[in-house]
Design an enzyme around this catalytic site. Sequence first.
Site, PDB file in Angstrom:
ATOM      1  CB  CYS A 148      27.217 -43.503 -45.314  1.00  0.00           C
ATOM      2  SG  CYS A 148      28.905 -43.142 -44.869  1.00  0.00           S
ATOM      3  CB  CYS A 196      31.241 -43.897 -47.121  1.00  0.00           C
ATOM      4  SG  CYS A 196      29.794 -42.900 -47.415  1.00  0.00           S
ATOM      5  CE  LYS A 210      34.072 -45.513 -51.081  1.00  0.00           C
ATOM      6  NZ  LYS A 210      33.476 -44.416 -51.766  1.00  0.00           N
ATOM      7  CE1 TYR A 262      27.051 -44.786 -37.559  1.00  0.00           C
ATOM      8  CE2 TYR A 262      25.207 -43.354 -38.082  1.00  0.00           C
ATOM      9  CZ  TYR A 262      26.548 -43.667 -38.174  1.00  0.00           C
ATOM     10  OH  TYR A 262      27.381 -42.845 -38.879  1.00  0.00           O
ATOM     11  CE1 TYR A 276      30.859 -42.457 -54.813  1.00  0.00           C
ATOM     12  CE2 TYR A 276      29.385 -41.175 -56.193  1.00  0.00           C
ATOM     13  CZ  TYR A 276      29.628 -41.870 -55.025  1.00  0.00           C
ATOM     14  OH  TYR A 276      28.646 -41.990 -54.081  1.00  0.00           O
ATOM     15  CD  GLU A 305      34.586 -44.608 -54.881  1.00  0.00           C
ATOM     16  OE1 GLU A 305      34.988 -43.543 -54.413  1.00  0.00           O
ATOM     17  OE2 GLU A 305      33.548 -45.173 -54.488  1.00  0.00           O
ATOM     18  CG  HIS A 338      61.709 -31.519 -48.239  1.00  0.00           C
ATOM     19  ND1 HIS A 338      61.288 -31.678 -49.543  1.00  0.00           N
ATOM     20  CD2 HIS A 338      62.931 -32.100 -48.136  1.00  0.00           C
ATOM     21  CE1 HIS A 338      62.229 -32.327 -50.207  1.00  0.00           C
ATOM     22  NE2 HIS A 338      63.230 -32.592 -49.382  1.00  0.00           N
ATOM     23  CD  GLU A 391      58.237 -30.825 -50.362  1.00  0.00           C
ATOM     24  OE1 GLU A 391      58.866 -29.806 -50.068  1.00  0.00           O
ATOM     25  OE2 GLU A 391      58.719 -31.975 -50.308  1.00  0.00           O
TER      26      GLU A 391
END
Length: 446
Positions: free
Chosen positions: A41, A46, A49, A97, A176, A180, A432, A437
């Site tokens: 990731c 993620c 990307k 990390y 995906y 992508e 709105h 909505e």
Amino acid sequence: MEAFDLFVIGAGSGGVRAARTAAALGARVAIAEQSRVGGTCVIRGCVPKKLLVTASRYRAEASDAVGFGWNLEAKGHDWSALRDGIAEEVGRLEHLYRTGLDNAQVTIFDESASVEGNGRVRLAPGRTVWAANIVVATGAMPSPLGIPGAEHCITSDDVFGLPHLPARVVIVGGGYIALEFAGIFKGLGTDVTLLHRGPTVLRGFDADLQHAVAAAYLEQGIQLRLNTSVRSIEALARGYRVTDQAGNGFDCELVLNATGRLPNSMAAGGALALDQTGAIVVNDRYATSMEGVYAIGDAIGQLNLTPVAIRQGQWLAESLFGASQSCPPDFGVTPTAVFSTPEIASVGMTEHHARATLPDITVYRANFRPMRASLARSRERVLMKLVVDKRSDRVVGLHMLGRDAAEIIQMGAISLQRGITKREFDRTVALHPSVAEEFVTMRNHD
Ligand code: FAD
């Protein structure tokens, strides 16, 4: 022999969370990482990307801006500046990390590890350590193409380090990751051909979204060839030729294999039961076939998403070292997005799934040009869809294609999680003017 309460193999989304949670609960924890702390990731999934996706969208933004009175002269794109900027950000996150693990007093082994049996973990140089509990969180890896010339392909892992942006790319796959990267390359100015062996892209997503994203890609000039199997890849004097089953050749500078990912179960060392896809077999508490050994995340091949791996890691550590006796996490309502351009996001059942499992459903649909498209003179569209169980009035599926779909569906997921009814959607006051909505003002159904 060194001994730990918990040894985690793989410092990705699931592994890091399991290690830090267990350490915070007082366990003596070690983690082994053969590549870079942060895992797919953070390092090659993620995060980088999404930054590429963001970069790729500025071209259309600049041309839309003209309709709003701006004269933004696009003076081209500097790939190396983008690539290096992303690499720096990824390095920063990796450091965070690692510091997080250090601060939690987790011992980090920067090497590969595998399960040996009897509580033993074998580290790459041949050393062995002992642990009362072992968690395998080794993720997944790109699946090989398995055709002549497959060695000429790159995978998504390699895109982040490309020396320059190719003029023409062929992407093989229709999931995906393929979509992508097709959007990323196209937005940055590369000619894109997408070859997919299936009849539709994005298997498992709602059919309306599949068709809408395919139509949008064709309109943007991405060559999309469905029902097309790739037979071979051949190196040319400059670039490559990809040949399909009908003998059509597609010449390009780069071939990206995005045909899917396989569980990485090498660390199981032949000691754990695997299914036919190579995924580590676990029970509903993530216990493998060997006592004291657990597996989570992409390595078990269930829902390959970062938040899923994190939640599994957290729960497992709490159940092993905490007082909590909670049930394992329930992923029945898991939102998911595809960061194609236009973006897609979904939560709950597709129309097809709902029709197959519920006696009667109602489907509400809205397909419109968003307000900004008129001034921008763009062909941007939005598709929104609500799937409702007619008997209970419960909303069982929420699907969207369009700008900010991921942000909107994330919020919708809260209401689906709570079992919201269509009547409650209708009672919600609209905000709105917004695109979202539309979800609370839908009156027309099939
Ligand atoms: P990983 O994060 O993959 O970590 C596994 C770690 O184990 C790796 O660091 C690996 O080096 C290490 N390892 C493997 N074997 C060994 C060994 N024997 N010894 C030591 N270390 C080992 N998910 C989303 O939710 N949203 C997205 O937008 C998204 N985009 C993605 C884009 C791409 C291009 C890819 C490839 C994936 C994307 N994912 C996305 C999926 C997500 O990255 C994974 O689901 C998630 O990282 C899985 O976490 P994990 O802990 O199971 O494994």
